[in-house]
Structure formats: C-alpha cells, structure tokens
Design a protein around this motif. Structure first.
Motif, PDB file in Angstrom:
ATOM      1  N   THR A  57     -46.051  -0.062  30.094  1.00  0.00           N
ATOM      2  CA  THR A  57     -44.919  -0.164  31.009  1.00  0.00           C
ATOM      3  C   THR A  57     -44.222   1.181  31.056  1.00  0.00           C
ATOM      4  OG1 THR A  57     -44.607  -2.519  30.519  1.00  0.00           O
ATOM      5  CG2 THR A  57     -42.759  -1.345  31.509  1.00  0.00           C
ATOM      6  N   LEU A  58     -44.211   1.785  32.235  1.00  0.00           N
ATOM      7  CA  LEU A  58     -43.626   3.113  32.389  1.00  0.00           C
ATOM      8  C   LEU A  58     -42.101   3.028  32.449  1.00  0.00           C
ATOM      9  CD1 LEU A  58     -46.035   4.685  35.039  1.00  0.00           C
ATOM     10  CD2 LEU A  58     -45.886   5.259  32.603  1.00  0.00           C
ATOM     11  N   THR A  59     -41.452   3.765  31.578  1.00  0.00           N
ATOM     12  CA  THR A  59     -39.995   3.936  31.585  1.00  0.00           C
ATOM     13  C   THR A  59     -39.700   5.374  31.190  1.00  0.00           C
ATOM     14  OG1 THR A  59     -39.674   3.366  29.238  1.00  0.00           O
ATOM     15  CG2 THR A  59     -39.711   1.533  30.824  1.00  0.00           C
ATOM     16  N   THR A  60     -38.430   5.721  31.157  1.00  0.00           N
ATOM     17  CA  THR A  60     -38.082   7.060  30.675  1.00  0.00           C
ATOM     18  C   THR A  60     -38.353   7.198  29.183  1.00  0.00           C
ATOM     19  OG1 THR A  60     -35.794   6.300  30.421  1.00  0.00           O
ATOM     20  CG2 THR A  60     -36.347   7.471  32.454  1.00  0.00           C
ATOM     21  N   ASP A 106     -34.791   1.486  34.688  1.00  0.00           N
ATOM     22  CA  ASP A 106     -33.984   1.849  33.527  1.00  0.00           C
ATOM     23  C   ASP A 106     -33.212   3.142  33.735  1.00  0.00           C
ATOM     24  OD1 ASP A 106     -36.369   3.388  33.401  1.00  0.00           O
ATOM     25  OD2 ASP A 106     -35.951   3.835  31.283  1.00  0.00           O
ATOM     26  N   ASP A 107     -33.592   3.936  34.765  1.00  0.00           N
ATOM     27  CA  ASP A 107     -32.891   5.189  35.060  1.00  0.00           C
ATOM     28  C   ASP A 107     -33.192   5.560  36.510  1.00  0.00           C
ATOM     29  OD1 ASP A 107     -31.769   7.657  35.272  1.00  0.00           O
ATOM     30  OD2 ASP A 107     -32.764   8.538  33.536  1.00  0.00           O
ATOM     31  N   PRO A 108     -32.339   5.167  37.465  1.00  0.00           N
ATOM     32  CA  PRO A 108     -32.623   5.434  38.876  1.00  0.00           C
ATOM     33  C   PRO A 108     -32.750   6.914  39.212  1.00  0.00           C
ATOM     34  CG  PRO A 108     -30.903   3.774  38.650  1.00  0.00           C
ATOM     35  CD  PRO A 108     -31.127   4.341  37.277  1.00  0.00           C
ATOM     36  N   GLY A 109     -32.278   7.807  38.343  1.00  0.00           N
ATOM     37  CA  GLY A 109     -32.443   9.232  38.592  1.00  0.00           C
ATOM     38  C   GLY A 109     -33.834   9.725  38.293  1.00  0.00           C
ATOM     39  N   ALA A 110     -34.619   8.901  37.612  1.00  0.00           N
ATOM     40  CA  ALA A 110     -36.016   9.224  37.310  1.00  0.00           C
ATOM     41  C   ALA A 110     -36.922   8.379  38.196  1.00  0.00           C
ATOM     42  CB  ALA A 110     -36.321   8.970  35.835  1.00  0.00           C
ATOM     43  N   ALA A 111     -38.111   8.880  38.439  1.00  0.00           N
ATOM     44  CA  ALA A 111     -39.032   8.166  39.328  1.00  0.00           C
ATOM     45  C   ALA A 111     -40.459   8.483  38.941  1.00  0.00           C
ATOM     46  CB  ALA A 111     -38.776   8.547  40.789  1.00  0.00           C
ATOM     47  N   VAL A 112     -41.349   7.625  39.394  1.00  0.00           N
ATOM     48  CA  VAL A 112     -42.780   7.858  39.251  1.00  0.00           C
ATOM     49  C   VAL A 112     -43.393   7.834  40.648  1.00  0.00           C
ATOM     50  CG1 VAL A 112     -43.254   5.393  38.872  1.00  0.00           C
ATOM     51  CG2 VAL A 112     -44.931   7.106  38.168  1.00  0.00           C
ATOM     52  N   LEU A 113     -44.286   8.781  40.919  1.00  0.00           N
ATOM     53  CA  LEU A 113     -44.946   8.818  42.219  1.00  0.00           C
ATOM     54  C   LEU A 113     -46.058   7.770  42.236  1.00  0.00           C
ATOM     55  CD1 LEU A 113     -45.219  10.191  44.991  1.00  0.00           C
ATOM     56  CD2 LEU A 113     -46.907  11.715  43.946  1.00  0.00           C
ATOM     57  N   ASP A 183     -48.360  18.296  44.897  1.00  0.00           N
ATOM     58  CA  ASP A 183     -48.143  18.670  43.505  1.00  0.00           C
ATOM     59  C   ASP A 183     -46.852  18.019  43.012  1.00  0.00           C
ATOM     60  OD1 ASP A 183     -48.810  20.601  41.174  1.00  0.00           O
ATOM     61  OD2 ASP A 183     -46.706  21.032  41.634  1.00  0.00           O
ATOM     62  N   LEU A 184     -46.886  17.476  41.811  1.00  0.00           N
ATOM     63  CA  LEU A 184     -45.711  16.778  41.287  1.00  0.00           C
ATOM     64  C   LEU A 184     -44.519  17.718  41.121  1.00  0.00           C
ATOM     65  CD1 LEU A 184     -47.236  14.371  38.597  1.00  0.00           C
ATOM     66  CD2 LEU A 184     -46.317  13.784  40.848  1.00  0.00           C
ATOM     67  N   ASP A 185     -44.763  18.936  40.645  1.00  0.00           N
ATOM     68  CA  ASP A 185     -43.659  19.881  40.464  1.00  0.00           C
ATOM     69  C   ASP A 185     -43.022  20.239  41.797  1.00  0.00           C
ATOM     70  OD1 ASP A 185     -44.024  19.908  37.735  1.00  0.00           O
ATOM     71  OD2 ASP A 185     -45.348  21.656  37.755  1.00  0.00           O
ATOM     72  N   ALA A 186     -43.865  20.423  42.834  1.00  0.00           N
ATOM     73  CA  ALA A 186     -43.326  20.748  44.154  1.00  0.00           C
ATOM     74  C   ALA A 186     -42.503  19.589  44.703  1.00  0.00           C
ATOM     75  CB  ALA A 186     -44.469  21.093  45.101  1.00  0.00           C
ATOM     76  N   LEU A 187     -42.974  18.368  44.495  1.00  0.00           N
ATOM     77  CA  LEU A 187     -42.233  17.198  44.975  1.00  0.00           C
ATOM     78  C   LEU A 187     -40.910  17.066  44.223  1.00  0.00           C
ATOM     79  CD1 LEU A 187     -42.010  14.654  46.687  1.00  0.00           C
ATOM     80  CD2 LEU A 187     -43.340  13.440  44.938  1.00  0.00           C
ATOM     81  N   ALA A 188     -40.916  17.295  42.924  1.00  0.00           N
ATOM     82  CA  ALA A 188     -39.687  17.212  42.140  1.00  0.00           C
ATOM     83  C   ALA A 188     -38.684  18.269  42.579  1.00  0.00           C
ATOM     84  CB  ALA A 188     -40.012  17.364  40.657  1.00  0.00           C
ATOM     85  N   ALA A 189     -39.164  19.494  42.837  1.00  0.00           N
ATOM     86  CA  ALA A 189     -38.265  20.564  43.256  1.00  0.00           C
ATOM     87  C   ALA A 189     -37.645  20.280  44.617  1.00  0.00           C
ATOM     88  CB  ALA A 189     -39.016  21.890  43.280  1.00  0.00           C
ATOM     89  N   ALA A 190     -38.455  19.724  45.535  1.00  0.00           N
ATOM     90  CA  ALA A 190     -37.956  19.474  46.884  1.00  0.00           C
ATOM     91  C   ALA A 190     -37.033  18.262  46.947  1.00  0.00           C
ATOM     92  CB  ALA A 190     -39.132  19.285  47.844  1.00  0.00           C
ATOM     93  N   SER A 191     -37.321  17.246  46.150  1.00  0.00           N
ATOM     94  CA  SER A 191     -36.573  15.997  46.234  1.00  0.00           C
ATOM     95  C   SER A 191     -35.398  15.928  45.265  1.00  0.00           C
ATOM     96  CB  SER A 191     -37.509  14.816  45.964  1.00  0.00           C
ATOM     97  OG  SER A 191     -38.011  14.879  44.624  1.00  0.00           O
ATOM     98  N   GLY A 192     -35.438  16.747  44.212  1.00  0.00           N
ATOM     99  CA  GLY A 192     -34.408  16.667  43.190  1.00  0.00           C
ATOM    100  C   GLY A 192     -34.616  15.536  42.201  1.00  0.00           C
ATOM    101  N   LEU A 193     -35.737  14.856  42.286  1.00  0.00           N
ATOM    102  CA  LEU A 193     -36.026  13.754  41.372  1.00  0.00           C
ATOM    103  C   LEU A 193     -36.535  14.278  40.029  1.00  0.00           C
ATOM    104  CD1 LEU A 193     -37.920  11.294  43.757  1.00  0.00           C
ATOM    105  CD2 LEU A 193     -35.600  11.000  42.847  1.00  0.00           C
TER     106      LEU A 193
END
Length: 262
Positions: A57-60, A106-113, A183-193
């Motif tokens: 189960t994926l969580t932070t 458990d943390d709406p500021g975190a996400a999984v693609l 790329d996950l890093d590019a998506l995180a940088a663009a979205s702020g997630l």
C-alpha cells in the motif's frame, strides 16, 4: 614463376586476414547476444520476484518498492494534471496512454503518477473522449515501476531535448498536454507536486473506457542464445576457411619444389 607464387601468397594472406577479421566480428556479436540474454534473465528474475512479493500500500510512509510488485494507493485524482503519452500502440492500433497523478489520502500534497490506460488515437475530425477520472476518494490497484516506459526520442539523439514540461502547467486553456515521454522529475517540477519515486500501472478496471493492457519487458533469453550460437558458428566457419587457405598456401611451395626437381 616466382612472381606468380608471390602474388598468389599475397592474395591468400589477404583472404586469411579478412576471414580472421570476420571471425572476430562474429565472436563480438555472439558475446553481445550472450550479454543481452543475461540481461533478460536478470529482468525475468526481478519480475518474478516482484510479482511474488506481497502487495504494497503506497503512502508517504511506504513510498517505494521493487519493480513489478503489486501495489495500491488511496486518494483523489488530479484531473487537471493529466498528461497524454503519444505513439503508444496496442495490437498495432495507434493510441495514447493516459497518465494522471493521484493525490494520496494520507498527505494530499504528495501524489503518485498512475498510468491509467490506453485510448485509441482519434482520426480528425473526431476528438478524444472525456478522459476525466471519477471525482472523490478512490483506491487504485496496479503494478509498480520506477519510471514511465520510454520510447525512442529523436531529440535525445540530436541533443535537442526539452528542459521540462511547458509552462504554465496545466495549460490555462484546459487542454491536455501530449508528450512522447514523461519524466517524474519534470512532472514534479512543473506541477509542484511531491511525487513518489514510482509509477503505478493501473490494473484492469472501469476507468473512462480506457484499456489496461501494458507491454511487459522482453525477457525471453532463448532467442538471444540462439543468435549467439549462430554468430559463433559463423566465426568457426570463417576460422576453418582461413586454416584451409593457410594449409593450401604452405603446401603449394612444397608441391612446386618437387615438380621443379623432377
């Protein structure tokens, strides 16, 4: 007569050198096929190990796991951040993958693609169907990967690679972004997630009419072993041919000397 023997020996020597070079190339190709076979065996072993591991189960608190492990995540879809991955064929049909981040419960500021599924590419003037995921809390089942499977990108060959996703993201007009690779890093940088370091390939489910059929890695090593055997056979043939030419070349002067003596 001596000049004829000299010319003949030079031709034979050139043929021998070419055959030895050819054998070296074949041996190198066979060794490359063996390395490919070993890599595929390693992938197969890792895939089986991941599939046999207990579900995660994926969580932070548990943000990671081995590739191909079954996993689930609870949260809400972030539909405005959906990205379309172009040139993803399914059984010969051109289409797109739909990727949407899932904000974790458990943390709406975190996400999984999440790779939600495949949709056929519409032929103009047709348009894509409504690809929005359901609103509200959901539980997503799937398989873990550590990156979105990539396609060959000509930009990587020419050095003309984009720095990241275009800004603003998501686009102000609400249009879905379409890219070749993500790329996950590019998506995180663009979205702020704060994205987890994994991707979840969604298991078969009802989701906006998408099809969840994911291409697995090629892990059939037997074909590579067969190719390796063929290359080594070609090398052996070339070396045998070189040995025969060398034997005939060394034998010819002796035969000529006996003929001259008589």
């Amino acid at each position: 007569m001596i000049q004829q023997h000299t010319a003949s020996r030079k031709k034979a020597l050139a043929a021998i050198l070419l055959l030895i070079l050819l054998a070296g190339i074949c041996i190198a190709a066979g060794q490359w096929q063996l390395r490919r076979a070993h890599d595929r065996e390693t992938i197969r072993a890792a895939r089986l190990a991941g599939q046999q591991a207990p579900p995660l189960t994926l969580t932070t608190q548990t943000p990671d796991g081995p590739d191909w492990r079954r996993a689930s995540a609870q949260g809400q879809w972030l539909n405005p951040l959906t990205v379309l991955l172009d040139n993803r064929n399914l059984k010969g049909r051109p289409g797109l993958w739909v990727a949407t981040p899932l904000a974790l419960q458990d943390d709406p500021g975190a996400a999984v693609l999440v790779l939600r599924g495949w949709v056929a590419r519409p032929m103009p003037p047709a348009t894509l169907p409504d690809l929005r995921a359901v609103d509200g809390p959901v539980q997503v089942q799937g398989t873990l990967l550590h990156h979105v499977p990539r396609l060959l990108d000509l930009g990587n060959l020419t050095g003309d690679t984009p720095a990241g996703l275009p800004r603003p993201f998501p686009p102000a007009d609400g249009a879905l972004l379409r890219v070749q690779n993500l790329d996950l890093d590019a998506l995180a940088a663009a979205s702020g997630l704060r994205l987890l370091p994994v991707v979840l390939e969604q298991a078969p489910t009802q989701d906006a009419g998408l099809i969840q059929e994911w291409p697995g890695p090629s892990d059939n090593a037997s074909q590579n072993y067969n190719y390796a055997g063929q290359w080594f056979s070609f090398a052996a043939i070339a070396l045998i041919a070189a040995a025969v030419i060398l034997w005939r070349t060394r034998r010819k002067p002796a035969a000529s000397s006996e003929s001259d003596a008589s």
